[in-house]
Enzyme design. Structure first.
Site, short mmCIF file in Angstrom:
data_model
loop_
_atom_site.label_atom_id
_atom_site.label_comp_id
_atom_site.label_asym_id
_atom_site.label_seq_id
_atom_site.Cartn_x
_atom_site.Cartn_y
_atom_site.Cartn_z
N GLY A 40 0.93 -1.41 0.01
CA GLY A 40 0.09 0.04 0.01
C GLY A 40 1.02 1.22 -0.01
O GLY A 40 1.47 1.55 0.96
N HIS A 41 0.94 2.05 -1.05
CA HIS A 41 1.62 3.32 -1.20
C HIS A 41 0.92 4.31 -0.99
O HIS A 41 0.29 4.43 -2.04
CB HIS A 41 2.73 2.92 -2.43
CG HIS A 41 3.67 1.84 -2.51
ND1 HIS A 41 4.39 1.87 -3.66
CD2 HIS A 41 4.09 1.21 -1.53
CE1 HIS A 41 5.39 0.96 -3.34
NE2 HIS A 41 4.94 0.50 -2.16
N GLN A 223 6.96 -3.64 -0.15
CA GLN A 223 7.31 -4.21 1.04
C GLN A 223 8.61 -3.55 1.47
O GLN A 223 9.04 -2.49 1.02
CB GLN A 223 7.11 -5.73 0.97
CG GLN A 223 5.82 -6.36 0.81
CD GLN A 223 5.34 -6.24 -0.59
OE1 GLN A 223 5.96 -6.84 -1.42
NE2 GLN A 223 4.10 -5.98 -0.43
#
Length: 423
Positions: A40-41, A223
């Protein structure tokens, strides 16, 4: 021209998306090289928060080509939702978004397998995001996975059904229900039709030809390095190569074509899911850190475990990645502390002190040995120049540079683009 690489040096959630967005104007291509929707960026600008899961973080810059590389595992359902969410920003994704035909497809039964495996582990579960990542990479290594290019094959449905049948056999062993499968498949095939209409390419040629033409490329990791399948805190890791080497295999670029390696780390540490975390705080400091940093997973919403900065772990990540520049994120979260601690060594049960992340660390109950520093204990609001930082914050940055042997060239003191300070 060489390709620069940007990756996280801790257990993920370091703020990679924000930095890609800030650096993007210097590049003509941004490419994701591994991971999937378990990433999730988060980007924030113009007062709006954006969370991307599979789309590269250069998507908001109209002049940048965004590549989903071969090392990525792609969930068509989530990918379609992401693109639908970009509609209000008038982004021409047909122009500036392409997908490698060699990227692997996550199918619905991969998610069911993920849940079945995690449930079977009971108290020993690894904290999977349940997005089907692990089972998809298993099929990739086992040479039975489906790839994006297969979506265009006239016998794709037969290939899909053969893989589903294999998965059903495994799921029956775990006595895992298939009640959701029909609805999941309906959404899946709708999304597949959508993905087939996107620009599907042999991305390794595009990347290498761009380098030959002198174009600037930024490879974006997902990650963190300490979740790498080989060098992370195994088995509490992800299923892909999250370090610089993964940019080579995940995009088809030779090691000799790697340029700058930007390593991103938080001014403290966080972790989602299970696994060793030597500096984890269980006291009020940890709770305050979580609240101040809004430390909840952008993919899962789970509260993140929080702790002080871990120098042995950070040095390890710098070493295996060949980091050339460091970017420190979320410095503002430490505004609230009168004192700040940094872990310099680990103390083993025998009393011996070490400063390396050895194989045994994940198996032993080690104690962190701390250095205490004076905090700045004030707001950083409105500061836009490094020279105007409080002396205590500058001392913290300079101490870390000395200990890590790599320059810290960027310090983030808030979520917005404008709160990113170049040193």
């Amino acid at each position: 021209m060489k390709m620069d690489v940007l990756l996280g040096l801790q257990w993920g959630d370091e703020g990679k998306g924000k930095v890609v967005d800030v650096l993007a104007p210097k590049y003509e291509i941004v490419a994701r090289f591994q991971g999937g929707p378990n990433a999730g960026h988060t980007l924030e600008f113009d007062g709006i928060k954006h969370v991307l899961h599979q789309i590269p973080s250069g998507i908001f810059r109209s002049n940048i080509l965004n590549i989903v590389g071969n090392g990525v595992v792609l969930d068509p359902i989530i990918f379609k939702k992401e693109i639908d969410g970009l509609a209000k920003f008038d982004i021409d994704y047909q122009k500036n978004l392409v997908i490698s035909k060699k990227a692997t497809i996550i199918i619905p039964t991969h998610k069911l397998l993920d849940a079945a495996y995690e449930k079977s582990k009971g108290d020993q579960k690894i904290g999977s995001t349940l997005k089907g990542i692990g089972p998809t990479y298993q099929d990739k290594i086992g040479r039975s996975a489906l790839r994006v290019g297969d979506l265009l094959s006239p016998d794709f449905l037969q290939q899909y059904q053969a893989l589903v049948q294999k998965h059903k056999t495994i799921l029956s062993f775990y006595d895992y229900p298939l009640d959701e499968l029909a609805e999941m498949e309906k959404s899946f095939f709708q999304a597949v039709d959508f993905v087939k209409g996107l620009n599907l390419i042999d991305s390794e040629y595009v990347v290498n030809e761009a380098l030959a033409e002198g174009k600037k490329i930024l490879a974006e990791g997902a990650q963190g390095s300490l979740l790498d399948i080989d060098f992370g805190s195994y088995p509490f890791v992800t299923s892909s190569t999250t370090m610089t080497a993964g940019a080579c295999t995940g995009l088809g670029v030779a090691p000799s074509r790697i340029g700058e390696v930007f390593g991103i780390f938080k001014a403290y540490c966080t972790r989602v899911g299970s696994g060793p975390f030597p500096t984890e705080l269980f006291d009020q400091d940890g709770e305050d850190m979580r609240k101040e940093g809004n430390e909840f997973g952008s993919t899962t919403g789970r509260p993140r475990r929080c702790g002080w900065l871990d120098l042995p772990a950070l040095r390890y990540s710098i070493m295996i990645n060949g980091v050339t520049q460091l970017f420190m994120m979320k410095g503002d979260v430490l505004n609230i502390f009168e004192e700040i601690k940094v872990c310099t060594h680990y103390e083993l049960p025998s009393g011996e002190r070490i400063d390396k992340l050895s194989f045994e660390i994940s198996q032993l109950n080690v104690k962190p040995v701390y250095k205490t520093m004076k905090g700045w204990n004030c707001s950083l609001k409105g500061i836009r120049e490094y020279e105007k930082f409080p002396e205590e914050l500058k001392a913290y940055v300079e101490y870390l540079e000395q200990e890590l042997g790599v320059p810290i060239n960027l310090v983030s003191i808030g979520p917005d683009r404008e709160q990113t300070i170049l040193k």
